[in-house]
Design a protein around this motif. Structure first.
Motif, PDB file in Angstrom:
ATOM      1  N   HIS A  52       0.859  -1.176   0.000  1.00 53.14           N
ATOM      2  CA  HIS A  52       0.000   0.000   0.000  1.00 53.14           C
ATOM      3  C   HIS A  52       0.900   1.232   0.000  1.00 53.14           C
ATOM      4  O   HIS A  52       2.040   1.165   0.454  1.00 53.14           O
ATOM      5  CB  HIS A  52      -0.876   0.047   1.270  1.00 53.14           C
ATOM      6  N   PRO A  53       0.411   2.376  -0.465  1.00 51.75           N
ATOM      7  CA  PRO A  53       1.162   3.617  -0.235  1.00 51.75           C
ATOM      8  C   PRO A  53       1.371   3.770   1.271  1.00 51.75           C
ATOM      9  O   PRO A  53       0.502   3.388   2.063  1.00 51.75           O
ATOM     10  CB  PRO A  53       0.239   4.703  -0.781  1.00 51.75           C
ATOM     11  N   ASN A  54       2.504   4.303   1.683  1.00 45.41           N
ATOM     12  CA  ASN A  54       2.749   4.394   3.118  1.00 45.41           C
ATOM     13  C   ASN A  54       3.634   5.588   3.448  1.00 45.41           C
ATOM     14  O   ASN A  54       4.357   6.105   2.597  1.00 45.41           O
ATOM     15  CB  ASN A  54       3.380   3.107   3.646  1.00 45.41           C
ATOM     16  N   LEU A  55       3.571   5.997   4.708  1.00 44.22           N
ATOM     17  CA  LEU A  55       4.355   7.131   5.185  1.00 44.22           C
ATOM     18  C   LEU A  55       4.670   6.935   6.657  1.00 44.22           C
ATOM     19  O   LEU A  55       3.786   6.626   7.456  1.00 44.22           O
ATOM     20  CB  LEU A  55       3.571   8.437   4.991  1.00 44.22           C
ATOM     21  N   ILE A  56       5.953   7.092   7.002  1.00 45.42           N
ATOM     22  CA  ILE A  56       6.362   7.073   8.402  1.00 45.42           C
ATOM     23  C   ILE A  56       6.403   8.511   8.892  1.00 45.42           C
ATOM     24  O   ILE A  56       7.156   9.331   8.373  1.00 45.42           O
ATOM     25  CB  ILE A  56       7.750   6.429   8.571  1.00 45.42           C
ATOM     26  N   CYS A  57       5.569   8.828   9.860  1.00 40.99           N
ATOM     27  CA  CYS A  57       5.538  10.169  10.446  1.00 40.99           C
ATOM     28  C   CYS A  57       6.126  10.093  11.853  1.00 40.99           C
ATOM     29  O   CYS A  57       5.432   9.724  12.809  1.00 40.99           O
ATOM     30  CB  CYS A  57       4.110  10.712  10.490  1.00 40.99           C
ATOM     31  N   TYR A  58       7.404  10.404  11.949  1.00 43.05           N
ATOM     32  CA  TYR A  58       8.092  10.353  13.236  1.00 43.05           C
ATOM     33  C   TYR A  58       7.388  11.251  14.253  1.00 43.05           C
ATOM     34  O   TYR A  58       7.079  12.407  13.972  1.00 43.05           O
ATOM     35  CB  TYR A  58       9.553  10.781  13.060  1.00 43.05           C
ATOM     36  N   ALA A  59       7.125  10.703  15.451  1.00 39.22           N
ATOM     37  CA  ALA A  59       6.440  11.451  16.510  1.00 39.22           C
ATOM     38  C   ALA A  59       7.423  12.387  17.200  1.00 39.22           C
ATOM     39  O   ALA A  59       8.259  11.966  17.997  1.00 39.22           O
ATOM     40  CB  ALA A  59       5.817  10.487  17.514  1.00 39.22           C
ATOM     41  N   SER A  73      14.196  14.112   8.004  1.00 37.20           N
ATOM     42  CA  SER A  73      13.542  14.657   6.810  1.00 37.20           C
ATOM     43  C   SER A  73      14.327  14.308   5.550  1.00 37.20           C
ATOM     44  O   SER A  73      13.747  14.054   4.494  1.00 37.20           O
ATOM     45  CB  SER A  73      13.376  16.174   6.930  1.00 37.20           C
ATOM     46  N   LYS A  74      15.655  14.283   5.648  1.00 35.85           N
ATOM     47  CA  LYS A  74      16.494  13.973   4.493  1.00 35.85           C
ATOM     48  C   LYS A  74      16.368  12.519   4.043  1.00 35.85           C
ATOM     49  O   LYS A  74      16.655  12.200   2.884  1.00 35.85           O
ATOM     50  CB  LYS A  74      17.957  14.290   4.802  1.00 35.85           C
ATOM     51  N   ILE A  75      15.961  11.634   4.952  1.00 38.67           N
ATOM     52  CA  ILE A  75      15.818  10.217   4.569  1.00 38.67           C
ATOM     53  C   ILE A  75      14.352   9.836   4.359  1.00 38.67           C
ATOM     54  O   ILE A  75      13.998   8.664   4.342  1.00 38.67           O
ATOM     55  CB  ILE A  75      16.508   9.271   5.582  1.00 38.67           C
ATOM     56  N   GLY A  76      13.497  10.867   4.218  1.00 34.99           N
ATOM     57  CA  GLY A  76      12.128  10.610   3.774  1.00 34.99           C
ATOM     58  C   GLY A  76      11.051  10.580   4.822  1.00 34.99           C
ATOM     59  O   GLY A  76       9.905  10.240   4.527  1.00 34.99           O
ATOM     60  N   SER A  77      11.364  10.954   6.049  1.00 32.61           N
ATOM     61  CA  SER A  77      10.371  10.882   7.115  1.00 32.61           C
ATOM     62  C   SER A  77       9.348  12.001   7.011  1.00 32.61           C
ATOM     63  O   SER A  77       9.656  13.127   6.620  1.00 32.61           O
ATOM     64  CB  SER A  77      11.059  10.954   8.480  1.00 32.61           C
ATOM     65  N   GLY A  78       8.122  11.665   7.393  1.00 29.65           N
ATOM     66  CA  GLY A  78       7.115  12.666   7.699  1.00 29.65           C
ATOM     67  C   GLY A  78       7.142  12.896   9.196  1.00 29.65           C
ATOM     68  O   GLY A  78       7.979  12.323   9.916  1.00 29.65           O
ATOM     69  N   PHE A  79       6.205  13.709   9.715  1.00 31.79           N
ATOM     70  CA  PHE A  79       6.248  14.057  11.133  1.00 31.79           C
ATOM     71  C   PHE A  79       4.850  14.139  11.732  1.00 31.79           C
ATOM     72  O   PHE A  79       3.925  14.674  11.122  1.00 31.79           O
ATOM     73  CB  PHE A  79       6.982  15.387  11.320  1.00 31.79           C
ATOM     74  N   ASP A  80       4.740  13.581  12.934  1.00 31.05           N
ATOM     75  CA  ASP A  80       3.523  13.678  13.740  1.00 31.05           C
ATOM     76  C   ASP A  80       3.794  14.743  14.792  1.00 31.05           C
ATOM     77  O   ASP A  80       4.705  14.585  15.620  1.00 31.05           O
ATOM     78  CB  ASP A  80       3.217  12.327  14.394  1.00 31.05           C
ATOM     79  N   ASP A  96       9.015  18.592   5.131  1.00 32.66           N
ATOM     80  CA  ASP A  96       7.981  18.856   4.128  1.00 32.66           C
ATOM     81  C   ASP A  96       6.624  18.985   4.815  1.00 32.66           C
ATOM     82  O   ASP A  96       6.150  18.026   5.436  1.00 32.66           O
ATOM     83  CB  ASP A  96       7.953  17.705   3.112  1.00 32.66           C
ATOM     84  N   PRO A  97       5.965  20.156   4.746  1.00 35.10           N
ATOM     85  CA  PRO A  97       4.659  20.303   5.407  1.00 35.10           C
ATOM     86  C   PRO A  97       3.617  19.318   4.891  1.00 35.10           C
ATOM     87  O   PRO A  97       2.683  18.970   5.623  1.00 35.10           O
ATOM     88  CB  PRO A  97       4.266  21.758   5.089  1.00 35.10           C
ATOM     89  N   LYS A  98       3.752  18.872   3.646  1.00 34.01           N
ATOM     90  CA  LYS A  98       2.799  17.909   3.083  1.00 34.01           C
ATOM     91  C   LYS A  98       2.956  16.513   3.682  1.00 34.01           C
ATOM     92  O   LYS A  98       2.190  15.604   3.368  1.00 34.01           O
ATOM     93  CB  LYS A  98       2.953  17.851   1.560  1.00 34.01           C
ATOM     94  N   LYS A  99       3.973  16.343   4.549  1.00 31.88           N
ATOM     95  CA  LYS A  99       4.172  15.069   5.247  1.00 31.88           C
ATOM     96  C   LYS A  99       3.940  15.218   6.747  1.00 31.88           C
ATOM     97  O   LYS A  99       4.405  14.406   7.536  1.00 31.88           O
ATOM     98  CB  LYS A  99       5.585  14.545   4.994  1.00 31.88           C
ATOM     99  N   ILE A 100       3.199  16.265   7.131  1.00 35.95           N
ATOM    100  CA  ILE A 100       2.941  16.510   8.555  1.00 35.95           C
ATOM    101  C   ILE A 100       1.500  16.152   8.900  1.00 35.95           C
ATOM    102  O   ILE A 100       0.563  16.589   8.229  1.00 35.95           O
ATOM    103  CB  ILE A 100       3.188  17.989   8.917  1.00 35.95           C
ATOM    104  N   VAL A 101       1.327  15.351   9.953  1.00 36.14           N
ATOM    105  CA  VAL A 101       0.001  15.126  10.535  1.00 36.14           C
ATOM    106  C   VAL A 101      -0.015  15.790  11.904  1.00 36.14           C
ATOM    107  O   VAL A 101       0.942  15.691  12.667  1.00 36.14           O
ATOM    108  CB  VAL A 101      -0.364  13.624  10.628  1.00 36.14           C
ATOM    109  N   GLU A 274      -3.826   4.413   2.080  1.00 34.73           N
ATOM    110  CA  GLU A 274      -2.457   4.747   2.499  1.00 34.73           C
ATOM    111  C   GLU A 274      -2.278   4.431   3.979  1.00 34.73           C
ATOM    112  O   GLU A 274      -3.130   4.775   4.804  1.00 34.73           O
ATOM    113  CB  GLU A 274      -2.172   6.237   2.261  1.00 34.73           C
ATOM    114  N   ILE A 275      -1.171   3.769   4.313  1.00 38.24           N
ATOM    115  CA  ILE A 275      -0.875   3.413   5.695  1.00 38.24           C
ATOM    116  C   ILE A 275       0.107   4.430   6.271  1.00 38.24           C
ATOM    117  O   ILE A 275       1.160   4.693   5.689  1.00 38.24           O
ATOM    118  CB  ILE A 275      -0.262   2.001   5.793  1.00 38.24           C
ATOM    119  N   ILE A 276      -0.258   5.013   7.412  1.00 39.17           N
ATOM    120  CA  ILE A 276       0.644   5.932   8.121  1.00 39.17           C
ATOM    121  C   ILE A 276       0.996   5.344   9.479  1.00 39.17           C
ATOM    122  O   ILE A 276       0.145   4.782  10.165  1.00 39.17           O
ATOM    123  CB  ILE A 276      -0.009   7.325   8.306  1.00 39.17           C
ATOM    124  N   LEU A 277       2.262   5.459   9.836  1.00 39.11           N
ATOM    125  CA  LEU A 277       2.739   5.055  11.158  1.00 39.11           C
ATOM    126  C   LEU A 277       3.336   6.266  11.855  1.00 39.11           C
ATOM    127  O   LEU A 277       3.924   7.140  11.209  1.00 39.11           O
ATOM    128  CB  LEU A 277       3.792   3.959  11.052  1.00 39.11           C
TER     129      LEU A 277
END
Length: 431
Positions: A52-59, A73-80, A96-101, A274-277
């Motif tokens: 599935h599409p997926n995104l790791i949003c580091y807390a 951020s340089k290795i592709g992480s999003g952020f919680d 990237d703000p588009k990767k922020i939850v 899409e799966i987000i962690l």
């Protein structure tokens, strides 16, 4: 973190702690960039198993230093995130703000406005009132607020009560028995766009069953929502995977078991989502140590105290959660026949709860010995305070054979910089 012996001195990445303590002083937080990338990439490789599409949003609440955020951020992480401060830190660090939850139970109007303006991925909404607030602000900005609704599945994570978030008695999320109503209400709001569903049942969870129970409840809910023509594009599984502070090797086993089980359930029940962690502790904890120097050795009756220069203001987890962290002495070529003794490792704070470890069996300690407190990369510095008007410690990151200062010690004047003696504001009648 990997430790090596080098001429009798405990080392990390070939840089010995004695040199770091001499250069930067103690207490001092030390992180490994290599381990940070390794733990993140392990998540990434396991998540790739889910087709599935997926995104790791580091807390971010686990450790919010901008150098850490920048590496991730340089290795592709999003952020919680859970505050406007965390939002601004991510942006400052190049995230990237588009990767922020954006999670949290009490987002203020100005926080929502700023998040909408920078274009975050979505808000994890936790109440009906928050939906109303989001909708009104989005209308004023002529914008749409993307949301996932955080559902409280009423599952006991069987963790410390202070870090349990998935029971109906907790303040987080919308109760699962109100979930359908919440989605129908969100759908009726003009400037709200429903993207997905979110749940998070707690932190430091070392068993898989609570996650599975929660996921089963959420999947049943998703199927009900599909029947009501409410389609979801995101399934946010939250975070909460813990680490074993006594047996670090169990880390990979736990994550692998988690993903293999989760994959099976998702494949069987959900498609095109899409799966987000939102992992925090399980990425950062074992990347960091805290260095502290012994100031006083004190013996009372049958108890030995090693009084160190790090206190509960520098590292609060033992005092707050009664947390256990491995503590080792940096071996400065001690004589081998020294006997081991039991020590309470305590700090200088004027509180009886100011301890870092109790009844630790260590080689006979002496004044000025250097101690290493393990697994403090998460919920270490980020929970520091200036209690007792103490300076917060420095933070260092090791990258191969190089050391980088990523936060300086507080200076004394900074401790009262924002305080005033009778600063006049305006004449206001308070009575």
């Amino acid at each position: 973190m990997t430790f090596k012996r080098d001429k009798g001195i405990l080392c990390v990445e070939n840089i010995n702690f004695l040199k770091i303590a001499k250069i930067f002083g103690t207490p001092c937080y030390v992180y490994s960039k290599k381990k940070l990338i390794k733990y993140f990439n392990y998540y990434k490789s396991q998540l790739s198993l889910i087709n599935h599409p997926n995104l790791i949003c580091y807390a971010l609440k686990a450790n919010s230093n901008i150098a850490i955020i920048n590496i991730l951020s340089k290795i592709g992480s999003g952020f919680d995130i859970v505050s406007i401060g965390e939002l601004e830190k991510v942006l400052t660090a190049g995230g990237d703000p588009k990767k922020i939850v954006y999670s949290g139970v009490a987002k203020k109007k100005q926080e929502i406005k700023r998040a909408l303006k920078v274009g975050i991925k979505c808000f994890n909404v936790e109440s009906f009132q928050e939906m109303d607030r989001l909708n009104l602000i989005a209308i004023k900005l002529k914008n749409k607020a993307n949301i996932s609704i955080r559902i409280n599945p009423n599952v006991d994570a069987k963790t410390h009560p202070y870090i349990s978030t998935g029971l109906k008695t907790n303040k987080f999320g919308i109760a699962i028995d109100k979930a359908e109503e919440a989605y129908i209400y969100a759908k009726s709001l003009k400037n709200i766009k429903i993207l997905g569903i979110d749940f998070h049942i707690g932190s430091q969870i070392l068993k898989i069953n609570p996650f599975l129970e929660a996921l089963d409840n959420i999947i049943l809910l998703i199927k009900k929502l599909y029947k009501k023509k409410i389609k979801l594009n995101i399934l946010d599984l939250g975070g909460g995977l813990g680490i074993n502070y006594k047996k670090i090797k169990l880390y990979k086993y736990l994550i692998k078991k988690y993903f293999s089980t989760i994959c099976e359930i998702i494949f069987a029940n959900i498609h095109n989502i899409e799966i987000i962690l939102e992992p925090g502790r399980s990425i950062l904890a074992n990347t960091g140590v805290l260095l502290t120097k012994i100031e006083i050795i004190k013996k009372i009756n049958f108890k030995n105290f090693a009084i160190v220069d790090a206190g509960m203001n520098d590292f609060i987890r033992p005092a707050f959660y009664n947390a256990w962290h491995n503590i080792k002495v940096v071996d400065l070529n001690k004589v081998k026949y020294y006997k081991n003794l039991f020590y309470d490792i305590v700090g200088p704070i004027c509180e009886s709860s100011d301890f870092l470890g109790k009844k630790r069996y260590l080689n006979k300690l002496s004044q000025k010995d250097l101690l290493v407190i393990h697994s403090v990369g998460a919920y270490g510095f980020v929970m520091c305070s200036n209690y007792n008007t103490r300076k917060r410690p420095s933070e260092i990151i090791v990258d191969k054979n190089k050391i980088f200062l990523i936060r300086e010690f507080d200076c004394l004047k900074s401790l009262w910089k924002q305080e005033y003696i009778n600063r006049y504001v305006k004449n206001v009648n308070l009575f």
